[in-house]
Design a protein around this motif. Structure first.
Motif, short mmCIF file in Angstrom:
data_model
loop_
_atom_site.label_atom_id
_atom_site.label_comp_id
_atom_site.label_asym_id
_atom_site.label_seq_id
_atom_site.Cartn_x
_atom_site.Cartn_y
_atom_site.Cartn_z
N UNK A 31 0.88 -1.17 0.00
CA UNK A 31 0.00 0.00 0.00
C UNK A 31 0.91 1.21 0.00
N UNK A 32 0.90 2.00 -1.06
CA UNK A 32 0.16 1.86 -2.31
C UNK A 32 0.60 0.61 -3.08
N UNK A 33 -0.31 0.15 -3.91
CA UNK A 33 -0.03 -1.03 -4.74
C UNK A 33 0.91 -0.66 -5.87
N UNK A 34 1.59 -1.67 -6.39
CA UNK A 34 2.47 -1.46 -7.54
C UNK A 34 1.68 -0.84 -8.68
N UNK A 35 2.25 0.16 -9.31
CA UNK A 35 1.69 0.86 -10.47
C UNK A 35 0.44 1.67 -10.17
N UNK A 36 0.10 1.86 -8.90
CA UNK A 36 -1.10 2.63 -8.54
C UNK A 36 -0.82 4.12 -8.65
N UNK A 37 -1.90 4.88 -8.83
CA UNK A 37 -1.84 6.34 -8.75
C UNK A 37 -2.66 6.73 -7.53
N UNK A 38 -2.03 7.41 -6.59
CA UNK A 38 -2.66 7.69 -5.30
C UNK A 38 -2.42 9.16 -4.91
N UNK A 39 -3.02 9.56 -3.80
CA UNK A 39 -2.77 10.89 -3.27
C UNK A 39 -2.62 10.81 -1.76
N UNK A 40 -2.02 11.83 -1.17
CA UNK A 40 -1.84 11.94 0.27
C UNK A 40 -1.16 10.71 0.88
N UNK A 41 0.01 10.40 0.38
CA UNK A 41 0.77 9.25 0.88
C UNK A 41 1.78 9.72 1.92
N UNK A 42 1.73 9.13 3.10
CA UNK A 42 2.72 9.41 4.14
C UNK A 42 3.50 8.16 4.52
N UNK A 43 3.01 6.99 4.08
CA UNK A 43 3.71 5.75 4.40
C UNK A 43 3.49 4.73 3.30
N UNK A 44 4.39 3.77 3.25
CA UNK A 44 4.30 2.66 2.30
C UNK A 44 4.39 1.38 3.12
N UNK A 45 3.42 0.49 2.94
CA UNK A 45 3.39 -0.78 3.67
C UNK A 45 3.70 -1.93 2.73
N UNK A 108 14.68 -5.79 0.07
CA UNK A 108 15.28 -7.12 0.12
C UNK A 108 15.11 -7.65 1.54
N UNK A 109 14.98 -8.97 1.65
CA UNK A 109 14.78 -9.61 2.94
C UNK A 109 14.99 -11.11 2.79
N UNK A 110 15.24 -11.75 3.93
CA UNK A 110 15.39 -13.20 3.96
C UNK A 110 14.38 -13.77 4.95
N UNK A 111 13.85 -14.93 4.59
CA UNK A 111 12.92 -15.63 5.48
C UNK A 111 13.64 -16.77 6.17
N UNK A 112 12.89 -17.79 6.52
CA UNK A 112 13.42 -18.92 7.28
C UNK A 112 14.56 -19.64 6.57
N UNK A 113 14.55 -19.63 5.24
CA UNK A 113 15.62 -20.32 4.51
C UNK A 113 16.91 -19.50 4.43
N UNK A 114 16.88 -18.27 4.96
CA UNK A 114 18.00 -17.31 5.00
C UNK A 114 18.51 -16.88 3.63
N UNK A 115 17.77 -17.17 2.58
CA UNK A 115 18.15 -16.74 1.23
C UNK A 115 17.55 -15.37 0.97
N UNK A 116 18.40 -14.36 0.81
CA UNK A 116 17.92 -12.99 0.60
C UNK A 116 17.30 -12.86 -0.79
N UNK A 117 16.08 -12.34 -0.79
CA UNK A 117 15.36 -12.07 -2.03
C UNK A 117 15.07 -10.57 -2.06
N UNK A 118 14.74 -10.05 -3.23
CA UNK A 118 14.44 -8.63 -3.32
C UNK A 118 13.77 -8.30 -4.63
N UNK A 119 13.22 -7.11 -4.67
CA UNK A 119 12.54 -6.64 -5.87
C UNK A 119 12.29 -5.16 -5.72
N UNK A 120 11.52 -4.62 -6.62
CA UNK A 120 11.14 -3.21 -6.56
C UNK A 120 9.81 -3.03 -7.27
N UNK A 121 9.13 -1.94 -6.92
CA UNK A 121 7.90 -1.58 -7.60
C UNK A 121 7.77 -0.07 -7.56
#
Length: 126
Positions: A31-45, A108-121
């Motif tokens: 939130x906001x979603x990938x490729x969204x057009x939004x207004x009044x953004x103070x945080x990204x979840x 980027x982050x790693x879960x239980x398998x400790x393999x770091x994954x990452x991306x962007x939007x």
């Protein structure tokens, strides 16, 4: 032939035994979603498919374009990051509301398998 049957049965049993999937950390929503057009953004979840190891989480918010500025250089936006109590979410909170423009979130982050994954939007603030 009789000695072959137990070996063949054992081999078939191994083939049919379910193997635990090696899941990697994936972003399942934002939130906001990938490729969204939004207004009044103070945080990204960000919401992940599994609990992530907090010490491995990295995220940044970058402004990539501003209306009326054709050659806007990418500008990192200062934001604090907070892990959710569920261990599956992260919130980036900017010091002030984001101005109109285009933004990119890199994570980027790693879960239980400790393999770091990452991306962007990206998303746009109007």
């Amino acid at each position: 032939m009789k000695s072959f049957l137990p070996a063949a049965t054992a081999a078939l049993a191994l083939l049919l035994t379910p193997v635990a999937a090696s899941a990697h950390t994936k972003l399942v929503g934002s939130t906001p979603a990938a490729n969204a057009t939004v207004s009044k953004v103070t945080s990204v979840s960000l919401r992940f498919n599994e609990k992530v190891i907090a010490s491995t989480v990295k995220a940044e918010l970058v402004m990539t374009g501003m209306p009326g500025m054709a050659n806007h250089a990418p500008m990192k936006i200062a934001a604090t990051s907070t892990m959710g109590k569920d261990g599956k979410s992260l919130t980036l909170t900017a010091k002030r509301a984001l101005v109109p423009g285009t933004y990119k979130v890199k994570w980027s982050a790693a879960g239980a398998d400790t393999h770091r994954m990452g991306s962007e939007f990206s998303f746009t603030v109007k």
